[in-house]
Design a protein around this motif. Structure first.
Motif, mmCIF file in Angstrom:
data_model
loop_
_atom_site.group_PDB
_atom_site.id
_atom_site.type_symbol
_atom_site.label_atom_id
_atom_site.label_comp_id
_atom_site.label_asym_id
_atom_site.label_seq_id
_atom_site.Cartn_x
_atom_site.Cartn_y
_atom_site.Cartn_z
ATOM 1 N N ILE A 1 0.837 -1.202 0.000
ATOM 2 C CA ILE A 1 0.000 0.000 0.000
ATOM 3 C C ILE A 1 0.873 1.253 0.000
ATOM 4 O O ILE A 1 0.591 2.231 -0.689
ATOM 5 C CB ILE A 1 -0.954 -0.024 1.218
ATOM 6 N N ARG A 2 1.981 1.204 0.751
ATOM 7 C CA ARG A 2 2.849 2.379 0.847
ATOM 8 C C ARG A 2 3.562 2.710 -0.469
ATOM 9 O O ARG A 2 4.006 3.837 -0.653
ATOM 10 C CB ARG A 2 3.884 2.170 1.949
ATOM 11 N N THR A 3 3.695 1.727 -1.344
ATOM 12 C CA THR A 3 4.438 1.998 -2.575
ATOM 13 C C THR A 3 3.583 2.710 -3.635
ATOM 14 O O THR A 3 4.124 3.253 -4.581
ATOM 15 C CB THR A 3 4.962 0.694 -3.211
ATOM 16 N N ILE A 4 2.241 2.712 -3.463
ATOM 17 C CA ILE A 4 1.385 3.328 -4.485
ATOM 18 C C ILE A 4 1.432 4.854 -4.327
ATOM 19 O O ILE A 4 1.131 5.365 -3.263
ATOM 20 C CB ILE A 4 -0.073 2.846 -4.352
ATOM 21 N N PRO A 5 1.783 5.602 -5.382
ATOM 22 C CA PRO A 5 1.813 7.064 -5.274
ATOM 23 C C PRO A 5 0.410 7.627 -5.086
ATOM 24 O O PRO A 5 -0.552 7.103 -5.663
ATOM 25 C CB PRO A 5 2.393 7.523 -6.620
ATOM 26 N N ASP A 6 0.273 8.739 -4.319
ATOM 27 C CA ASP A 6 -1.065 9.274 -4.020
ATOM 28 C C ASP A 6 -1.807 9.706 -5.281
ATOM 29 O O ASP A 6 -3.007 9.541 -5.376
ATOM 30 C CB ASP A 6 -1.095 10.497 -3.095
ATOM 31 N N LEU A 7 -1.072 10.296 -6.245
ATOM 32 C CA LEU A 7 -1.758 10.788 -7.438
ATOM 33 C C LEU A 7 -2.390 9.643 -8.219
ATOM 34 O O LEU A 7 -3.486 9.765 -8.746
ATOM 35 C CB LEU A 7 -0.795 11.568 -8.327
ATOM 36 N N LEU A 8 -1.683 8.529 -8.227
ATOM 37 C CA LEU A 8 -2.219 7.342 -8.897
ATOM 38 C C LEU A 8 -3.486 6.864 -8.197
ATOM 39 O O LEU A 8 -4.512 6.569 -8.819
ATOM 40 C CB LEU A 8 -1.174 6.234 -8.921
ATOM 41 N N LEU A 9 -3.407 6.829 -6.850
ATOM 42 C CA LEU A 9 -4.578 6.435 -6.054
ATOM 43 C C LEU A 9 -5.747 7.361 -6.348
ATOM 44 O O LEU A 9 -6.877 6.912 -6.556
ATOM 45 C CB LEU A 9 -4.247 6.499 -4.564
ATOM 46 N N ALA A 10 -5.467 8.665 -6.354
ATOM 47 C CA ALA A 10 -6.527 9.649 -6.575
ATOM 48 C C ALA A 10 -7.168 9.435 -7.948
ATOM 49 O O ALA A 10 -8.392 9.396 -8.066
ATOM 50 C CB ALA A 10 -5.963 11.063 -6.461
ATOM 51 N N ALA A 11 -6.329 9.267 -8.957
ATOM 52 C CA ALA A 11 -6.849 9.050 -10.311
ATOM 53 C C ALA A 11 -7.716 7.800 -10.339
ATOM 54 O O ALA A 11 -8.787 7.767 -10.949
ATOM 55 C CB ALA A 11 -5.685 8.918 -11.278
ATOM 56 N N LEU A 12 -7.255 6.775 -9.626
ATOM 57 C CA LEU A 12 -7.977 5.505 -9.572
ATOM 58 C C LEU A 12 -9.353 5.695 -8.930
ATOM 59 O O LEU A 12 -10.376 5.237 -9.454
ATOM 60 C CB LEU A 12 -7.142 4.520 -8.745
ATOM 61 N N PHE A 13 -9.388 6.438 -7.807
ATOM 62 C CA PHE A 13 -10.660 6.581 -7.100
ATOM 63 C C PHE A 13 -11.584 7.570 -7.784
ATOM 64 O O PHE A 13 -12.801 7.492 -7.640
ATOM 65 C CB PHE A 13 -10.431 6.925 -5.629
ATOM 66 N N VAL A 14 -11.006 8.521 -8.533
ATOM 67 C CA VAL A 14 -11.852 9.386 -9.336
ATOM 68 C C VAL A 14 -12.590 8.524 -10.351
ATOM 69 O O VAL A 14 -13.786 8.697 -10.596
ATOM 70 C CB VAL A 14 -11.018 10.484 -10.033
ATOM 71 N N ALA A 15 -11.883 7.544 -10.911
ATOM 72 C CA ALA A 15 -12.509 6.634 -11.867
ATOM 73 C C ALA A 15 -13.564 5.764 -11.191
ATOM 74 O O ALA A 15 -14.596 5.454 -11.775
ATOM 75 C CB ALA A 15 -11.449 5.764 -12.526
ATOM 76 N N VAL A 16 -13.332 5.386 -9.958
ATOM 77 C CA VAL A 16 -14.243 4.472 -9.260
ATOM 78 C C VAL A 16 -15.455 5.213 -8.694
ATOM 79 O O VAL A 16 -16.597 4.850 -8.957
ATOM 80 C CB VAL A 16 -13.508 3.705 -8.134
ATOM 81 N N VAL A 17 -15.229 6.255 -7.886
ATOM 82 C CA VAL A 17 -16.347 6.915 -7.205
ATOM 83 C C VAL A 17 -16.750 8.227 -7.882
ATOM 84 O O VAL A 17 -17.651 8.908 -7.415
ATOM 85 C CB VAL A 17 -16.051 7.176 -5.712
ATOM 86 N N GLY A 18 -16.066 8.607 -8.945
ATOM 87 C CA GLY A 18 -16.426 9.830 -9.655
ATOM 88 C C GLY A 18 -15.648 11.037 -9.166
ATOM 89 O O GLY A 18 -15.011 10.996 -8.094
ATOM 90 N N ILE A 19 -15.736 12.118 -9.939
ATOM 91 C CA ILE A 19 -15.031 13.349 -9.587
ATOM 92 C C ILE A 19 -15.631 13.934 -8.324
ATOM 93 O O ILE A 19 -16.848 13.924 -8.150
ATOM 94 C CB ILE A 19 -15.126 14.348 -10.766
ATOM 95 N N GLY A 20 -14.771 14.432 -7.434
ATOM 96 C CA GLY A 20 -15.280 15.036 -6.204
ATOM 97 C C GLY A 20 -14.422 14.699 -5.011
ATOM 98 O O GLY A 20 -13.479 13.911 -5.131
ATOM 99 N N PRO A 21 -14.753 15.277 -3.879
ATOM 100 C CA PRO A 21 -13.904 15.131 -2.695
ATOM 101 C C PRO A 21 -13.834 13.703 -2.137
ATOM 102 O O PRO A 21 -12.871 13.379 -1.446
ATOM 103 C CB PRO A 21 -14.526 16.079 -1.675
ATOM 104 N N VAL A 22 -14.846 12.878 -2.423
ATOM 105 C CA VAL A 22 -14.829 11.522 -1.863
ATOM 106 C C VAL A 22 -13.582 10.771 -2.342
ATOM 107 O O VAL A 22 -12.900 10.102 -1.558
ATOM 108 C CB VAL A 22 -16.111 10.739 -2.241
ATOM 109 N N ALA A 23 -13.255 10.925 -3.619
ATOM 110 C CA ALA A 23 -12.059 10.277 -4.156
ATOM 111 C C ALA A 23 -10.820 10.778 -3.400
ATOM 112 O O ALA A 23 -9.923 9.998 -3.063
ATOM 113 C CB ALA A 23 -11.928 10.569 -5.639
#
Lengths: 260, 273
Positions: free
Chosen positions: B128-150
């Motif tokens: 988990i620590r090796t995943i960069p935050d921006l990648l995570l954010a992009a991933l969750f934007v794709a999953v939960v949509g654009i917005g603060p939840v991601a």
């Protein structure tokens, strides 16, 4: 009151302890201790004094033999039974083993942990009666004024007395003291030993203690047990431990002598 | 040494061994050559052109000049997304730290003696620590949509990784004495953790959580770039429209907020440890 008619409170029967690396900790130990005794264990460093102490409450498991506490085998005890047997045995350590960042009261209260269900303890729900009990234990070691101080604000001797209070709060039948004064200066040493003696005499709690100092052993003990290389080489009342006997415990001359 | 009254010629002492010459450090030379070589190679490989940087310097000064005139009227628009950013950081930090707390005990070898369990959960934590935050954010934007939840999920995962790692290391360096004392008093494993371990490490936990919060406030300003909510969204828009006057205002506001939060948090941490 004749000691012989009482039931033994601690009984070692042919106890052996061999560490995983092959070191012999204890060898064929038979030892019977009666309620109210103040037994001092002496011997060289590494002779097995600490192992003996820690096998009483099973902080160390023994390899063979049996140890009974008040007629119940702690060697056979499992799970909750072991925990409830441990709670009747208070323990005092060379390095006090207090939580330094916690208050004195918190530290003393942890002596009661074994009396509660786990969920209550996770929530920190100590009863008012137990808090009072903890406070009374602190009064007994004359540290009542430090009840809300942080443990690391206290001197070494005071910390050791807090740990005595913690053991007392368990309402134990036995107190094990593993080199309780090894990190203290001579004055505080006497203070701590006096407290232990008082507890032994006034509350009738059996004390089993490891000491390096033969003088203190003779001054405070009612009985001396000598350990050398895992063997019990002497066991008798303080009066029967003459200089020659003491020298034998510490040297290695093979004079197995069992006093009265 | 000489006790005699009359001075005698001192016997010449045997010549002290000369300080030997330092052996030539071949390894050091090799490492230096390698590092310079690596630097040159990576420059060639990525086609670094120093000339281009100098040639475009005029543009840089122009942007800088525009940024020197911040658009103060834009403040009212910035406040709401800034608060959203801070909210994201607070919630993300709380969730991440909340999960990291019990998890750290699970991977501490002085609490859980089963090496398989600690090894497995440590492995997961490291992944988990090796995943960069921006990648995570992009991933969750794709999953939960654009917005603060991601953004919140991203920050929670980042916080979990960071606090989890720092905190379990703190747990492993505690004084083992109280553990022994509690065990001797008849406490079970839960009670030992509660009364012998937690009081020793609680200060560290709060401190690391505040530290993660400091980082999260800064990180969450950037997360908006990939659509994860907060002030980053506005930052990206204005940069896209070349509104450097507004960009500079936002940079100033973020700077002020981060400074205040860092100050308060570091003072609190000092008091705790």
């Amino acid at each position: 009151m004749t000691v012989a008619q009482k039931e033994p409170i601690i009984q070692f029967t042919q106890v052996n302890k061999v560490y995983e690396n092959g070191t012999v900790g204890l060898k064929d130990i038979d030892l019977t201790i009666y309620p109210g005794e103040f037994v001092v264990v002496i011997g060289l460093s590494g002779a097995g004094k600490s192992t003996l102490m820690r096998s009483v409450n099973r902080l160390h498991d023994i390899t063979s033999g049996d140890i009974q506490i008040g007629g119940r085998s702690i060697t056979q005890a499992k799970g909750k039974e072991l925990l409830s047997m441990r709670r009747e045995i208070g323990m005092i350590f060379q390095n006090f083993n207090l939580v330094k960042r916690a208050t004195v009261l918190r530290n003393v209260l942890t002596g009661r942990v074994g009396y509660y269900p786990t969920w209550k303890m996770l929530l920190g729900m100590f009863s008012a009666a137990d808090k009072q009990k903890a406070y009374e234990s602190l009064q007994r070691v004359e540290l009542a004024d430090k009840v809300y101080a942080r443990a690391d604000e206290l001197s070494g001797g005071q910390q050791q007395r807090v740990s005595i209070a913690r053991a007392l709060t368990q309402e134990p039948r036995i107190i094990l003291a593993d080199e309780p004064i090894a990190s203290l200066d001579p004055q505080t040493t006497h203070r701590v030993m006096d407290d232990l003696k008082k507890i032994n005499e006034e509350l009738g709690i059996t004390v089993l203690i490891n000491l390096h100092s033969v003088e203190l052993a003779k001054e405070y003990g009612s009985r001396i047990v000598g350990i050398r290389a895992g063997h019990k080489v002497f066991d008798g009342p303080v009066a029967s431990a003459d200089d020659e006997t003491i020298a034998a415990i510490y040297s290695g001359a093979d004079t197995e002598k069992v006093g009265a | 040494m000489e006790m005699s009254e009359h001075t005698q010629p001192r016997p010449t002492p045997p010549a002290a061994p000369q300080l030997p010459k330092k052996p030539f450090a071949w390894e050091r030379l090799a490492v230096t050559v390698l590092m310079i070589g690596g630097l040159v190679w990576s420059g060639v490989e990525t086609q670094v052109n120093v000339g281009q940087f100098v040639a475009n310097f005029g543009q840089f000064t122009q942007i800088l000049a525009e940024m020197c005139r911040p658009d103060w009227s834009y403040v009212s628009y910035v406040v709401a997304p800034l608060i959203e950013t801070i909210k994201m950081a607070v919630i993300g930090t709380a969730i991440g730290a909340g999960i990291a707390f019990p998890y750290a005990f699970l991977v501490s070898r002085n609490v859980v003696t089963n090496r398989f369990v600690t090894g497995l959960f440590r492995f997961i934590l490291n992944i988990i620590r090796t995943i960069p935050d921006l990648l995570l954010a992009a991933l969750f934007v794709a999953v939960v949509g654009i917005g603060p939840v991601a953004g919140i999920i991203t920050l929670a995962i980042f916080t979990f990784g960071m606090v989890g790692k720092l905190f379990f290391e703190a747990v492993e360096t505690i004084d083992e004495g109280p553990i022994e004392a509690l065990r001797a008093a008849g406490a079970n494993q839960w009670e030992i953790v509660r009364y012998a371990v937690v009081p020793q490490v609680m200060g560290f936990f709060v401190s690391y959580t505040l530290y993660a919060f400091e980082i999260n406030v800064r990180a969450s300003t950037v997360l908006g770039y990939v659509g994860a909510g907060g002030i980053g969204v506005f930052l990206q828009q204005n940069l896209g429209q070349f509104r450097y006057d507004r960009v500079s205002l936002m940079v100033l506001v973020i700077f002020a907020v981060v400074l205040v939060i860092d100050y308060v948090s570091s003072k609190t941490r000092e008091a705790l440890l």
